[in-house]
Design an enzyme around this catalytic site. Structure first.
Site, PDB file in Angstrom:
ATOM      1  N   ASN A   8      -1.843  -8.124  12.853  1.00  0.00           N
ATOM      2  CA  ASN A   8      -1.660  -8.819  13.847  1.00  0.00           C
ATOM      3  C   ASN A   8      -1.821 -10.802  12.724  1.00  0.00           C
ATOM      4  O   ASN A   8      -2.924 -10.796  11.904  1.00  0.00           O
ATOM      5  CB  ASN A   8      -3.347  -9.128  14.421  1.00  0.00           C
ATOM      6  CG  ASN A   8      -3.484  -9.659  15.760  1.00  0.00           C
ATOM      7  OD1 ASN A   8      -3.185 -11.010  14.874  1.00  0.00           O
ATOM      8  ND2 ASN A   8      -3.640  -9.493  16.711  1.00  0.00           N
ATOM      9  N   HIS A  11      -3.927 -15.410  13.166  1.00  0.00           N
ATOM     10  CA  HIS A  11      -4.801 -15.713  12.991  1.00  0.00           C
ATOM     11  C   HIS A  11      -4.363 -17.059  11.730  1.00  0.00           C
ATOM     12  O   HIS A  11      -5.059 -17.774  11.257  1.00  0.00           O
ATOM     13  CB  HIS A  11      -6.330 -14.920  11.472  1.00  0.00           C
ATOM     14  CG  HIS A  11      -6.240 -14.000  13.052  1.00  0.00           C
ATOM     15  ND1 HIS A  11      -7.008 -14.510  14.248  1.00  0.00           N
ATOM     16  CD2 HIS A  11      -6.659 -13.062  12.753  1.00  0.00           C
ATOM     17  CE1 HIS A  11      -8.050 -13.427  14.298  1.00  0.00           C
ATOM     18  NE2 HIS A  11      -7.298 -12.008  13.833  1.00  0.00           N
ATOM     19  N   HIS A  44      -0.549 -11.926  19.534  1.00  0.00           N
ATOM     20  CA  HIS A  44      -0.718 -12.817  20.748  1.00  0.00           C
ATOM     21  C   HIS A  44      -0.817 -14.055  21.648  1.00  0.00           C
ATOM     22  O   HIS A  44      -0.662 -14.773  20.932  1.00  0.00           O
ATOM     23  CB  HIS A  44      -2.328 -11.907  20.994  1.00  0.00           C
ATOM     24  CG  HIS A  44      -2.748 -12.814  22.590  1.00  0.00           C
ATOM     25  ND1 HIS A  44      -4.719 -12.543  22.278  1.00  0.00           N
ATOM     26  CD2 HIS A  44      -2.446 -12.666  23.865  1.00  0.00           C
ATOM     27  CE1 HIS A  44      -5.162 -12.691  24.312  1.00  0.00           C
ATOM     28  NE2 HIS A  44      -3.989 -12.990  24.336  1.00  0.00           N
ATOM     29  N   ARG A  46      -1.294 -16.706  23.849  1.00  0.00           N
ATOM     30  CA  ARG A  46      -2.408 -16.915  24.834  1.00  0.00           C
ATOM     31  C   ARG A  46      -1.897 -17.665  25.592  1.00  0.00           C
ATOM     32  O   ARG A  46      -1.118 -18.610  25.507  1.00  0.00           O
ATOM     33  CB  ARG A  46      -3.372 -16.952  24.203  1.00  0.00           C
ATOM     34  CG  ARG A  46      -4.112 -16.127  22.961  1.00  0.00           C
ATOM     35  CD  ARG A  46      -5.104 -16.866  23.597  1.00  0.00           C
ATOM     36  NE  ARG A  46      -6.430 -16.707  24.177  1.00  0.00           N
ATOM     37  CZ  ARG A  46      -7.500 -15.703  24.081  1.00  0.00           C
ATOM     38  NH1 ARG A  46      -7.551 -14.524  22.852  1.00  0.00           N
ATOM     39  NH2 ARG A  46      -8.304 -16.309  24.628  1.00  0.00           N
ATOM     40  N   ARG A  50      -3.411 -21.433  22.361  1.00  0.00           N
ATOM     41  CA  ARG A  50      -3.923 -21.761  21.086  1.00  0.00           C
ATOM     42  C   ARG A  50      -3.773 -21.054  19.768  1.00  0.00           C
ATOM     43  O   ARG A  50      -4.351 -21.948  19.041  1.00  0.00           O
ATOM     44  CB  ARG A  50      -5.897 -21.650  20.899  1.00  0.00           C
ATOM     45  CG  ARG A  50      -5.915 -20.005  20.863  1.00  0.00           C
ATOM     46  CD  ARG A  50      -6.936 -19.218  20.780  1.00  0.00           C
ATOM     47  NE  ARG A  50      -7.939 -19.855  22.127  1.00  0.00           N
ATOM     48  CZ  ARG A  50      -9.015 -18.813  21.774  1.00  0.00           C
ATOM     49  NH1 ARG A  50      -9.490 -18.177  21.490  1.00  0.00           N
ATOM     50  NH2 ARG A  50      -9.963 -18.542  23.567  1.00  0.00           N
ATOM     51  N   GLU A  71       0.879  -9.300  22.789  1.00  0.00           N
ATOM     52  CA  GLU A  71      -0.434  -9.054  23.227  1.00  0.00           C
ATOM     53  C   GLU A  71       0.197  -9.998  24.683  1.00  0.00           C
ATOM     54  O   GLU A  71       0.495 -11.012  23.564  1.00  0.00           O
ATOM     55  CB  GLU A  71      -1.552  -9.078  22.442  1.00  0.00           C
ATOM     56  CG  GLU A  71      -1.603  -8.373  21.701  1.00  0.00           C
ATOM     57  CD  GLU A  71      -2.965  -8.316  20.861  1.00  0.00           C
ATOM     58  OE1 GLU A  71      -3.243  -9.224  21.357  1.00  0.00           O
ATOM     59  OE2 GLU A  71      -3.421  -7.911  19.741  1.00  0.00           O
ATOM     60  N   THR A 102      -9.954 -11.482  21.937  1.00  0.00           N
ATOM     61  CA  THR A 102     -10.571 -10.692  22.940  1.00  0.00           C
ATOM     62  C   THR A 102     -11.249 -10.335  22.819  1.00  0.00           C
ATOM     63  O   THR A 102     -12.109  -9.512  21.835  1.00  0.00           O
ATOM     64  CB  THR A 102      -9.249  -9.914  22.585  1.00  0.00           C
ATOM     65  OG1 THR A 102      -8.135 -10.379  22.301  1.00  0.00           O
ATOM     66  CG2 THR A 102      -8.709  -8.779  23.992  1.00  0.00           C
ATOM     67  N   GLU A 152      -4.288   1.220  23.783  1.00  0.00           N
ATOM     68  CA  GLU A 152      -5.195   0.955  22.741  1.00  0.00           C
ATOM     69  C   GLU A 152      -6.832   0.687  22.900  1.00  0.00           C
ATOM     70  O   GLU A 152      -7.004   0.481  23.912  1.00  0.00           O
ATOM     71  CB  GLU A 152      -4.287  -0.288  22.040  1.00  0.00           C
ATOM     72  CG  GLU A 152      -5.539  -1.048  20.550  1.00  0.00           C
ATOM     73  CD  GLU A 152      -5.111  -1.838  19.961  1.00  0.00           C
ATOM     74  OE1 GLU A 152      -3.744  -1.832  20.096  1.00  0.00           O
ATOM     75  OE2 GLU A 152      -5.636  -3.196  19.386  1.00  0.00           O
ATOM     76  N   HIS A 192      -9.427  -3.534  16.580  1.00  0.00           N
ATOM     77  CA  HIS A 192     -10.130  -4.678  16.743  1.00  0.00           C
ATOM     78  C   HIS A 192     -11.596  -4.440  16.042  1.00  0.00           C
ATOM     79  O   HIS A 192     -11.717  -3.883  16.093  1.00  0.00           O
ATOM     80  CB  HIS A 192     -10.171  -5.054  18.627  1.00  0.00           C
ATOM     81  CG  HIS A 192     -10.716  -6.610  18.656  1.00  0.00           C
ATOM     82  ND1 HIS A 192     -12.133  -6.426  18.329  1.00  0.00           N
ATOM     83  CD2 HIS A 192     -10.508  -7.307  19.428  1.00  0.00           C
ATOM     84  CE1 HIS A 192     -11.930  -8.285  18.538  1.00  0.00           C
ATOM     85  NE2 HIS A 192     -11.084  -8.800  19.229  1.00  0.00           N
TER      86      HIS A 192
HETATM   87  N1  PXP Z   1      -6.466  -5.265  19.366  1.00  0.00           N
HETATM   88  C1  PXP Z   1      -6.480  -6.593  20.240  1.00  0.00           C
HETATM   89  C2  PXP Z   1      -5.910  -5.613  21.750  1.00  0.00           C
HETATM   90  C3  PXP Z   1      -5.955  -7.918  19.813  1.00  0.00           C
HETATM   91  O1  PXP Z   1      -6.717  -7.803  20.603  1.00  0.00           O
HETATM   92  C4  PXP Z   1      -6.657  -7.940  18.496  1.00  0.00           C
HETATM   93  C5  PXP Z   1      -7.086  -9.285  18.027  1.00  0.00           C
HETATM   94  O2  PXP Z   1      -6.517  -9.772  18.777  1.00  0.00           O
HETATM   95  C6  PXP Z   1      -6.855  -7.091  17.828  1.00  0.00           C
HETATM   96  C7  PXP Z   1      -6.574  -5.490  17.887  1.00  0.00           C
HETATM   97  C8  PXP Z   1      -6.485  -7.214  16.030  1.00  0.00           C
HETATM   98  O3  PXP Z   1      -8.819  -7.454  15.978  1.00  0.00           O
HETATM   99  P1  PXP Z   1      -9.158  -8.406  14.595  1.00  0.00           P
HETATM  100  O4  PXP Z   1      -8.031  -9.767  14.575  1.00  0.00           O
HETATM  101  O5  PXP Z   1     -10.290  -8.295  15.219  1.00  0.00           O
HETATM  102  O6  PXP Z   1      -8.531  -6.949  13.527  1.00  0.00           O
END
Ligand code: PXP
Length: 239
Positions: A8, A11, A44, A46, A50, A71, A102, A152, A192
């Site tokens: 992901n 960040h 994602h 959004r 952001r 996402e 999330t 998921e 997550h």
């Molecule tokens: N899965 C989903 C649905 C998420 O919203 C996120 C965070 O954006 C992640 C996985 C990844 O989570 P993390 O950044 O805590 O590894």
């Protein structure tokens, strides 16, 4: 079976947007993640933009060598973009403007009517649809009812649990949810809050096919670089 890793990259975009610069670029980050062995890239888009911007999604679509996993919330204007971009997979997540990230799984039961519009619209374009849900059998059953192929499982409560017995209890919820989901015809991913210390037990759950991980990988990348951080995660997942 080896679990796939979706990295992901939200960040990376968060850091860029902190200064409204053109760097660091999540599109460049995706190249390094793929070179290090990521099986897919997750972003994602959004409603409040952001972190990930529309331009990121369009460029990722035309440059990724692996899988683009978008996402999105149950938002008609984002659906329109998804139907133009044609990601390989769409993961439907809940979205609150005030949240830092999330915060929990989608309430599939409460959103059944909307999901019955969104899911077939995406599937008609051959996009694989996954619903991000808590390890709750009622929500998982509802996911089948809405026509999703994948769920998921939200591992946030497992990741946040403190103390052996709480961690074990949350782990069992994830394990049981994965078994139940497959028994009713779903395919299962998870994500997550997973990091280098808590990911190993999740990798022992046979029904889970892929993990989506962002924050811990990008955090480690600050010190060791993104390629190394992705490789380290793959090593832990395979050990
Ligand atoms: N899965 C989903 C649905 C998420 O919203 C996120 C965070 O954006 C992640 C996985 C990844 O989570 P993390 O950044 O805590 O590894």
């Amino acid at each position: 079976m080896r679990k796939k890793l979706g990295v992901n990259i939200d960040h990376i975009a968060t850091l860029r947007e902190a200064r409204k610069t053109i760097y660091p670029d999540p599109v460049e980050a995706a190249v390094f993640a793929e070179l290090a062995g990521a099986d897919g890239i997750t972003a994602h888009l959004r409603e409040d933009r952001r972190h990930i911007q529309d331009r990121d999604i369009y460029i990722l679509r035309s440059t990724l060598k692996t899988s683009l996993n978008l996402e999105m919330a149950l938002n008609p204007s984002i659906l329109e973009i998804a139907l133009k971009v044609l990601p390989d997979e769409v993961r439907i997540v809940p979205e609150n403007r005030e949240e830092v990230t999330t915060e929990g799984g989608l309430d599939v039961i409460a959103n059944r009517a909307k999901l019955r519009e969104f899911v077939p619209a995406l599937q008609e374009k051959r996009i694989v649809v996954s619903l991000f849900v808590d390890p709750d059998p009622r929500q998982i059953e509802a996911a089948v009812d809405c026509g999703a192929e994948f769920i998921e499982i939200h591992t946030g409560s497992y990741a946040d649990a403190k103390g052996d017995s709480a961690i074990h209890a949350e782990f069992e919820k994830v394990r049981n949810a994965a078994g139940f989901a497959v028994s009713i015809g779903l395919r299962v991913n998870a994500g997550h809050g997973l990091n280098y210390r808590n990911v190993a037990p999740i990798c022992q759950i046979p029904q889970i096919e892929a993990l989506n991980i962002g924050h811990s990988i990008v955090s480690r990348a600050v010190y060791v670089g993104l390629e190394r951080a992705v490789r380290d995660m793959i090593d832990v997942m395979n050990s």
